[in-house]
Design a protein around this motif. Sequence first.
Motif, PDB file in Angstrom:
ATOM      1  N   TRP A 138      -5.112  -3.347   0.074  1.00  0.00           N
ATOM      2  CA  TRP A 138      -4.074  -3.117   1.089  1.00  0.00           C
ATOM      3  C   TRP A 138      -4.728  -3.165   2.461  1.00  0.00           C
ATOM      4  CZ3 TRP A 138      -3.247   0.275   5.063  1.00  0.00           C
ATOM      5  CH2 TRP A 138      -1.935   0.400   5.528  1.00  0.00           C
ATOM      6  N   THR A 139      -4.031  -3.760   3.405  1.00  0.00           N
ATOM      7  CA  THR A 139      -4.532  -3.798   4.768  1.00  0.00           C
ATOM      8  C   THR A 139      -3.417  -3.404   5.716  1.00  0.00           C
ATOM      9  OG1 THR A 139      -5.775  -5.757   4.095  1.00  0.00           O
ATOM     10  CG2 THR A 139      -5.779  -5.216   6.443  1.00  0.00           C
ATOM     11  N   GLY A 140      -3.768  -2.663   6.719  1.00  0.00           N
ATOM     12  CA  GLY A 140      -2.782  -2.348   7.746  1.00  0.00           C
ATOM     13  C   GLY A 140      -3.489  -2.222   9.074  1.00  0.00           C
ATOM     14  N   TRP A 141      -2.843  -2.646  10.140  1.00  0.00           N
ATOM     15  CA  TRP A 141      -3.482  -2.484  11.449  1.00  0.00           C
ATOM     16  C   TRP A 141      -2.483  -2.047  12.495  1.00  0.00           C
ATOM     17  CZ3 TRP A 141      -2.815  -7.187  14.684  1.00  0.00           C
ATOM     18  CH2 TRP A 141      -2.232  -8.243  13.990  1.00  0.00           C
ATOM     19  N   PHE A 142      -3.034  -1.364  13.470  1.00  0.00           N
ATOM     20  CA  PHE A 142      -2.245  -0.738  14.519  1.00  0.00           C
ATOM     21  C   PHE A 142      -2.645  -1.374  15.832  1.00  0.00           C
ATOM     22  CE2 PHE A 142      -1.006   3.104  12.070  1.00  0.00           C
ATOM     23  CZ  PHE A 142      -1.850   2.933  10.985  1.00  0.00           C
ATOM     24  N   CYS A 143      -1.694  -1.829  16.617  1.00  0.00           N
ATOM     25  CA  CYS A 143      -2.107  -2.400  17.884  1.00  0.00           C
ATOM     26  C   CYS A 143      -1.079  -2.198  18.985  1.00  0.00           C
ATOM     27  CB  CYS A 143      -2.426  -3.881  17.728  1.00  0.00           C
ATOM     28  SG  CYS A 143      -1.004  -4.891  17.458  1.00  0.00           S
ATOM     29  N   LEU A 173       1.254  -3.206  11.388  1.00  0.00           N
ATOM     30  CA  LEU A 173       1.488  -4.321  10.480  1.00  0.00           C
ATOM     31  C   LEU A 173       0.789  -4.037   9.160  1.00  0.00           C
ATOM     32  CD1 LEU A 173       0.516  -5.541  13.534  1.00  0.00           C
ATOM     33  CD2 LEU A 173       1.727  -7.500  12.568  1.00  0.00           C
ATOM     34  N   ALA A 174       1.495  -4.238   8.065  1.00  0.00           N
ATOM     35  CA  ALA A 174       0.926  -3.900   6.763  1.00  0.00           C
ATOM     36  C   ALA A 174       1.039  -5.065   5.810  1.00  0.00           C
ATOM     37  CB  ALA A 174       1.645  -2.694   6.174  1.00  0.00           C
ATOM     38  N   ASN A 175       0.019  -5.193   5.000  1.00  0.00           N
ATOM     39  CA  ASN A 175       0.021  -6.204   3.960  1.00  0.00           C
ATOM     40  C   ASN A 175      -0.474  -5.541   2.686  1.00  0.00           C
ATOM     41  OD1 ASN A 175      -1.940  -8.195   2.417  1.00  0.00           O
ATOM     42  ND2 ASN A 175      -0.280  -9.415   3.278  1.00  0.00           N
ATOM     43  N   GLY A 176       0.311  -5.597   1.630  1.00  0.00           N
ATOM     44  CA  GLY A 176      -0.062  -4.942   0.383  1.00  0.00           C
ATOM     45  C   GLY A 176       1.142  -4.260  -0.216  1.00  0.00           C
ATOM     46  N   ALA A 177       0.911  -3.560  -1.322  1.00  0.00           N
ATOM     47  CA  ALA A 177       2.037  -2.954  -2.029  1.00  0.00           C
ATOM     48  C   ALA A 177       2.766  -1.953  -1.147  1.00  0.00           C
ATOM     49  CB  ALA A 177       1.532  -2.250  -3.287  1.00  0.00           C
ATOM     50  N   GLU A 178       4.085  -1.973  -1.235  1.00  0.00           N
ATOM     51  CA  GLU A 178       4.921  -1.072  -0.437  1.00  0.00           C
ATOM     52  C   GLU A 178       4.609   0.394  -0.745  1.00  0.00           C
ATOM     53  OE1 GLU A 178       7.424  -1.198   1.866  1.00  0.00           O
ATOM     54  OE2 GLU A 178       7.971   0.912   1.577  1.00  0.00           O
ATOM     55  N   THR A 179       4.275   0.665  -2.007  1.00  0.00           N
ATOM     56  CA  THR A 179       3.960   2.055  -2.357  1.00  0.00           C
ATOM     57  C   THR A 179       2.735   2.525  -1.588  1.00  0.00           C
ATOM     58  OG1 THR A 179       2.760   1.175  -4.227  1.00  0.00           O
ATOM     59  CG2 THR A 179       4.938   2.073  -4.664  1.00  0.00           C
ATOM     60  N   ASN A 180       1.760   1.637  -1.440  1.00  0.00           N
ATOM     61  CA  ASN A 180       0.575   2.017  -0.660  1.00  0.00           C
ATOM     62  C   ASN A 180       0.938   2.257   0.796  1.00  0.00           C
ATOM     63  OD1 ASN A 180      -1.369   2.039  -2.632  1.00  0.00           O
ATOM     64  ND2 ASN A 180      -1.671  -0.171  -2.533  1.00  0.00           N
ATOM     65  N   THR A 181       1.753   1.351   1.323  1.00  0.00           N
ATOM     66  CA  THR A 181       2.170   1.534   2.715  1.00  0.00           C
ATOM     67  C   THR A 181       2.838   2.892   2.881  1.00  0.00           C
ATOM     68  OG1 THR A 181       2.615  -0.825   2.742  1.00  0.00           O
ATOM     69  CG2 THR A 181       3.382   0.436   4.616  1.00  0.00           C
TER      70      THR A 181
END
Lengths: 737, 346
Positions: B160-165, B187-195
């Motif tokens: 899972w990856t997510g970034w804040f900008c 912005l998030a990329n990966g399973a919704e449960t992880n997000t």
Amino acid sequence: MSSQKKVNSWARRRTSQGSSSYQTRLSAWRVKEDLSDSKSISKRGQNNTVEDYEGADDQAEDALQIALRYFEKGPIKTSQSKEKHLKTVENVAWKNGLAPEGIDILLSVALSGKFGSAVNTRIFKCIIPVTLISEDSVVKAVSWLCAGKCSGSTKVLFYRWLVAMFDFIDHKEQINLLYGFFFASLQDDALCPYVCHLLYLLTKKENVKPFRVRKLLDLQAKMGMQPHLQALLSLYKFFVPTLISVSLPMRKKIYFKNSENLWKTALLALRSRNQGFPSEPLKLMLANVHPIKRNWNSHSIIPVLNSCNYSKESRKKRMNLSDYFSSNGSFPLEQLKSFPQLLQNIHCLELPSQMGAVLNSSLLLHYINCVRDESVLLRLYHWLSQTLQEECIWYKVNNYDHGKEFANFLDTILRAECFLQEGFYSCEAFLYKSLPLWDGLCCRSQFLQLVSWIPFSSFSEVKPLLFDHLSRLFFTSSIFFKCSVLQCLKELLQNWLLWLSMDIHVKSVRNSPLETTLGGSMNSVSELIHYVGWLSTTAVRLESNHTFLLHFILDFYEKVCDIYINYNLPLVVVFPPGVFYPALLSLDSSILNQLCYIMDRYHKNLTAAKKNEFVHKTKSEFSFSSKTYQEFNQYLTAMVGCLWTSKPFQKGLSIDPEILGNASVAEYKKSLNLVHHPAFLSYTVSFLLQECPEERKVNMSSIRGKKWNWYLDYLFSEGLHGLKHFIRSSIHRSSVP
Amino acid sequence: MDSYDTPELTPRQDASSRLKDFFIGATPLQKRLESVRKQTSFIATPPRRKIPQGSQLQEDVDPQKFAFLLHKQWTLYSLTPLYKFSYTNFKEYSKLLNAFIAAEKQKGLAVEVGDDFNIKVIFSTLMGLKGTQRDPEAFLVQILSKSQLPSEHKEEKVLWTGWFCCVFGDSLLETVSEDFTCLPLFLANGAETNTAIIGTWFQKTFDCYFRPLAVNAFNLSWMAAMWTACKMDHYMATTELLWSVPCSPHSLDISYAIHPEDAKALWDSVHKTPGEVTQEEVDLFMDCLYSHFHRHFKIHLSATRLVRVSTSVASAHTDGKIKILCPKYLIGVLAYLTELAVFQIE
């Protein structure tokens, strides 16, 4: 150590029951639903008679006592009564739970083997506490196990019951002393999984002993890799890692058999009873509809009150011992229970990790009220405005399932605003965005209340954002909507006035720059009043002088007319003709009475203002324009002319006498006085009938002179106090016609 | 809920100061309200924006550094300012977040003992990913799975990856105090449960609030225009717009693909102000597309709903998904998304 232990066991419990919480919650809700009126219903079912609720209650209680005594004594050969008593116990237990004494008795009965195992099973299923179970009962029950009088299946049931009810046992120290006994029961293959679970809940560090580890490993060798044994072993390893060298599979999912199935619904009812959360199960029922959304904000909209966990962690690490002593430490929120506590610790209060949680705590709202830290308010602002938008049911499409939830949320906010006597800025911002999309129906009462808590601000600035949208809805909606809008605007006015009047008193002490802007704030208030005047004038016309509507309008002006005296603010705004004349000509006496009251108050306020002006000649900034006085005098003349002197509308009314003749009201002059005014007709008639009840024809013109005075007294005695005040203040009684 | 039966207990002692603040508009809260008012009373978006320029990244930043952010589909969220967030505590954050994820994943199971949960959380800054010096640094959170057996070559898979900008987030920065870090775009990329788990942790830890950031048709057409306006050395993908007609039983999708150079030519013909895009130009651009389509198919696209825009610069879907393709315009795209996010949190 002990507190840590508590947390541990709690976490363990939670994890072992998390699997199917949604369904159970739902059923708990249902159980709760019928908790309210269950007794009478069940009673009715049994006796086929409808009884007094109280009586039913007492009777159920008595029946329970009889049943318990019956079970205590042991079986009597008549099976009929056994069935009846069982039913009684079951009913009470499932509805309300049993008191500790009852539980004590039933446990002994079930484990003493007096009855067959079918009965024991039924008894166990209904051993549900009202709130708590006493530890002694459990210890006593365990001693019955040693007596060897009950069957294996009953023992299993007992352990399952114990696991399920573990959280509701008031103390666990003595039970822990029985650790060895429970541990020995692991030998029994049938009991082993349940005993494991119990031990898992019960184990403390000091219970982990080498011989026990050996025993567990032996058992594991004998029975193979059993999940329950592994769970216990890994717990032992957690407490004393050095004792256990075997590697336990780390990523295996460790399950206990679900012991609480039997009591699932009862447990949930119990839990909510203990916590006093009636609405929560409902929320969770809805949770399944939008799983993603619920994943995020797990249980309810408002976050749970937690003190800042991160900062605590980091502080713990960085602080060495001396730091610990020098700072007197912060006060954790979880311990905050009373107002004095808040006062003592207000300087070192640990704030919640999510500021939104303050909405649920009146103590923290006190804190919010006096805090100077802008970041606290900003956190609340952000959280609240985002949550409002996210939860608002008409803001997003397809969000309508959450109507109830959203309304509850708004209620909570409103309670907080009312408590603080102050509106939140985030609610105002939310209104800007959501009012244009509002249908006027959804959560109407809550939404309008939000409007009434808009913080004081410049009316002309807010008007295009809010009030223009509101007037559009106002004109196109039913009369009831109009009335509720007027009501909310009255509250808004009141809130603004209170705020400003508080400020004026503080002003003399502090040297704030407000002096120059007080005129500005008065302007804003008077704009609000004029706006409502405009709404009212149009509404009266649209609804053709509806009495109900007029009531709400006059209610608003009851506030307006008293601003000068009640709030000590230099403002008098007289109502528009579109309100005054319909009220004066109303067919309803209470409207006319209210109008009289308002006129009297205006009179008093204006007089006071004039007097004040006369005294402080210097303060001319807020002197009222002569226009205000003129307007008022005009109304006063019209009113006295109509009601008293029978010379109505001497100025300005020019109707061709011929037309009046054609309408057969050529003699109109008297027709609006206190005797003939349509609103007072019924009073006149009953006044005259009082005098001579037999009369079939009453002569209304006979009321004059002395009789006029009697008539007046009659009117006052009928509760027309507004009229009384008005006549006392505005009319010199010498001029009796 | 506690009972609120004694409102008299809390007199507002500082009404005066608040009122004073109101008239001066001094407090951050007041500033926020002011900006909300402005936003609501005028047209939501400014009538003109800059066309994304090529090299806005600071000179010492290698655009290839952010290559891993490209060609991936990101789900957009808006995020309110983070309270007491610190760039120096990344190590600690990763430890705490790791524990939190482990705890969340184990819900429903008996507690798993030991800290051997096979994931790893990494916090790192994305140096230079910002529009102005005032913008706070962007940062990245990655969840990696540790390889099961230590003997195998250590390949860690990104779960899972997510970034804040925050790119050109000036309007937001002005309204918060220094305890807050404004990174309005997530912005998030990966399973919704992880997000969900990670988002919950952030919400609990920094008292912020995530909201899915949907992109409405109005903003999509702005994207279509702005991204078409970007100068490209070579086009990687065709320009494609997707409309949706809500009809039962299945909604009908209309895809409209244009050769990117044709789209650019069309844009150049409606474009007047150099370096800027105006609302009129966007409308005109879309109208041209509509009328062209109508001439051929007799369908009024303007009566349907624009749901997706794909260009060589980036592609965006109305439900808040974005894929950025061109490294040159990364900042430009993020600037617009930041603007949308800021708008949502006001």
